[in-house]
Design a protein around this motif. Sequence first.
Motif, PDB file in Angstrom:
ATOM      1  N   LEU A 260       0.831  -1.203   0.000  1.00  0.00           N
ATOM      2  CA  LEU A 260       0.000   0.000   0.000  1.00  0.00           C
ATOM      3  C   LEU A 260       0.867   1.254   0.000  1.00  0.00           C
ATOM      4  O   LEU A 260       0.588   2.224  -0.719  1.00  0.00           O
ATOM      5  N   THR A 261       1.955   1.230   0.791  1.00  0.00           N
ATOM      6  CA  THR A 261       2.866   2.378   0.819  1.00  0.00           C
ATOM      7  C   THR A 261       3.490   2.603  -0.553  1.00  0.00           C
ATOM      8  O   THR A 261       3.555   3.746  -1.047  1.00  0.00           O
ATOM      9  N   LEU A 262       3.940   1.537  -1.189  1.00  0.00           N
ATOM     10  CA  LEU A 262       4.564   1.667  -2.512  1.00  0.00           C
ATOM     11  C   LEU A 262       3.569   2.162  -3.554  1.00  0.00           C
ATOM     12  O   LEU A 262       3.925   2.943  -4.445  1.00  0.00           O
ATOM     13  N   ARG A 263       2.308   1.744  -3.436  1.00  0.00           N
ATOM     14  CA  ARG A 263       1.297   2.199  -4.399  1.00  0.00           C
ATOM     15  C   ARG A 263       1.033   3.693  -4.254  1.00  0.00           C
ATOM     16  O   ARG A 263       0.875   4.416  -5.230  1.00  0.00           O
ATOM     17  N   TYR A 264       0.994   4.167  -2.984  1.00  0.00           N
ATOM     18  CA  TYR A 264       0.815   5.603  -2.770  1.00  0.00           C
ATOM     19  C   TYR A 264       2.025   6.383  -3.281  1.00  0.00           C
ATOM     20  O   TYR A 264       1.894   7.487  -3.824  1.00  0.00           O
TER      21      TYR A 264
ATOM     22  N   GLU B  72       3.887   5.717  -5.773  1.00  0.00           N
ATOM     23  CA  GLU B  72       3.855   5.817  -7.235  1.00  0.00           C
ATOM     24  C   GLU B  72       3.013   7.007  -7.704  1.00  0.00           C
ATOM     25  O   GLU B  72       3.202   7.502  -8.815  1.00  0.00           O
ATOM     26  N   GLU B  73       2.086   7.481  -6.845  1.00  0.00           N
ATOM     27  CA  GLU B  73       1.234   8.602  -7.226  1.00  0.00           C
ATOM     28  C   GLU B  73       1.975   9.932  -7.168  1.00  0.00           C
ATOM     29  O   GLU B  73       1.528  10.909  -7.765  1.00  0.00           O
ATOM     30  N   ILE B  74       3.082   9.995  -6.420  1.00  0.00           N
ATOM     31  CA  ILE B  74       3.821  11.266  -6.269  1.00  0.00           C
ATOM     32  C   ILE B  74       5.314  11.027  -6.459  1.00  0.00           C
ATOM     33  O   ILE B  74       6.108  11.208  -5.533  1.00  0.00           O
TER      34      ILE B  74
END
Length: 473
Positions: free
Chosen positions: A193-197, A199-201
């Motif tokens: 989940l941290t890595l997915r967030y 990727e957004e910034i």
Amino acid sequence: MYCPKCGKEVSFHTDTCSQCGVDLTVYRKIISASNSFYNDGLAKAKVRDLSGAVVSLKKSLKLYKKNTNARNLLGLVYYEMGEAVSALSEWVLSKHFEENNKDADRYMNAVQSNQARLETINQSIKKYNSALNYAKQGNCDLAIMQLEKVTSLNPKFVRNYQLLALLYLKSGKKEKAAKYLTKAQKIDVNNTLTLRYMEEIPGAFSGIKDKKAKREKKDEVKPVSAERPRHTFQPEIDVSSEVFHGSSYSEDKFNIWPYLNLVIGAVLGIAVVYFLLVPTAKKSVAEDYEAQFKQYTDELATQNAKTNSLEGEKKALEKKQKELQKQLDDLKAEGISEETYENFFESITLYMNNQKTEAAILLADVKETAIEGKKAKELYNKIKEDTFVSTAEQLSEQGRVTYNQGRYQEAIELLEKAMKMDKTNTKAIYFLGRANQRLGKNDKAREYYNTIINDFPDSERVAEANRRLNELN
């Protein structure tokens, strides 16, 4: 290991139990697979891949729930991620499966012995849940304030950092979101989940790295080019061989240095107090004031949010009240009384509470023509069909008993209610005639007797009605 059937301790490499003879091959493979997943979880935990370790350890426990090593390690991983409640749950289960589990005892004692730490964990969970509710309601600012407090109470709470980053992302503050995602990644390096967030910034993390590099470069200490020479001071003592003659007494001269040292010491003491202690005290007072001000601001913001919510509810209720009042006014304009609908709704409530007799008595006073709406009429007819006939029979029987007791007027009231619900109840018609005859209302009595004779010729009351009619004639 222990035999799963008889519980005897057997060697791990044994294929069959020597006591009960059960085949242990599959059981041994399951335990081996569970241990493999435990080793994988341990390896991941050592490199701080905590979420990956949780997955492996859960697989290990799914294969063999009594693997206390895996369960103890899972509790440690949960605790490292800030999930103290989950950690304690795993250690309690581990203690349940292995009574002499010293590791589980040590971990639980370490957490439970510190009451202040337990209270801090409890407060952090409450504030996180409160922030989660605020976020679901759309109050992002209040949620962020609560989550910021949780970071100081439980700095290892990964889910708190993730939610805080998500709210900052929603608010458009990418740098702050990146800051908290970086903290979350330091605790759990491979959290999906941290890595997915992150990727957004992608651009925000380069800025953080540049600032960190500049700060590290600024803090570098330049090496000394050459070592300073060390000096040793050795005083020389001269002893004179000259012999002095004369009196040994000599008057001491006045020495100002002791007094001057005292004054200098006092000045230095005052300077230390003024330049070191006073700023520290001022800073402490300022920090206390700032903390109190922040607490008051948070409370004020919470109260304002509650006030706004209550005002919204008040407006909604006022709007609903106006709509209901308008419907009531429309009903009054159409000639439908408020009492009619009150009786109707009260009878529905009684019917739903299985008080069918009381519901029927109330509904008997409601005219079907006064009920509007298809659904309302259907409900009216349903209650009527289910209650009127049985209630009329009860009332007619009560009327008969009351008539036999000589209370004729009370009997008439009960029997008329029964007739209102069921006009075919010949018992009610007959005893209405008898009660009216007893009260000397012969015309009314003849009317009821004739009703039985003419409208219900097959009734068992016809013969009695004829006899009573002949008496009157």
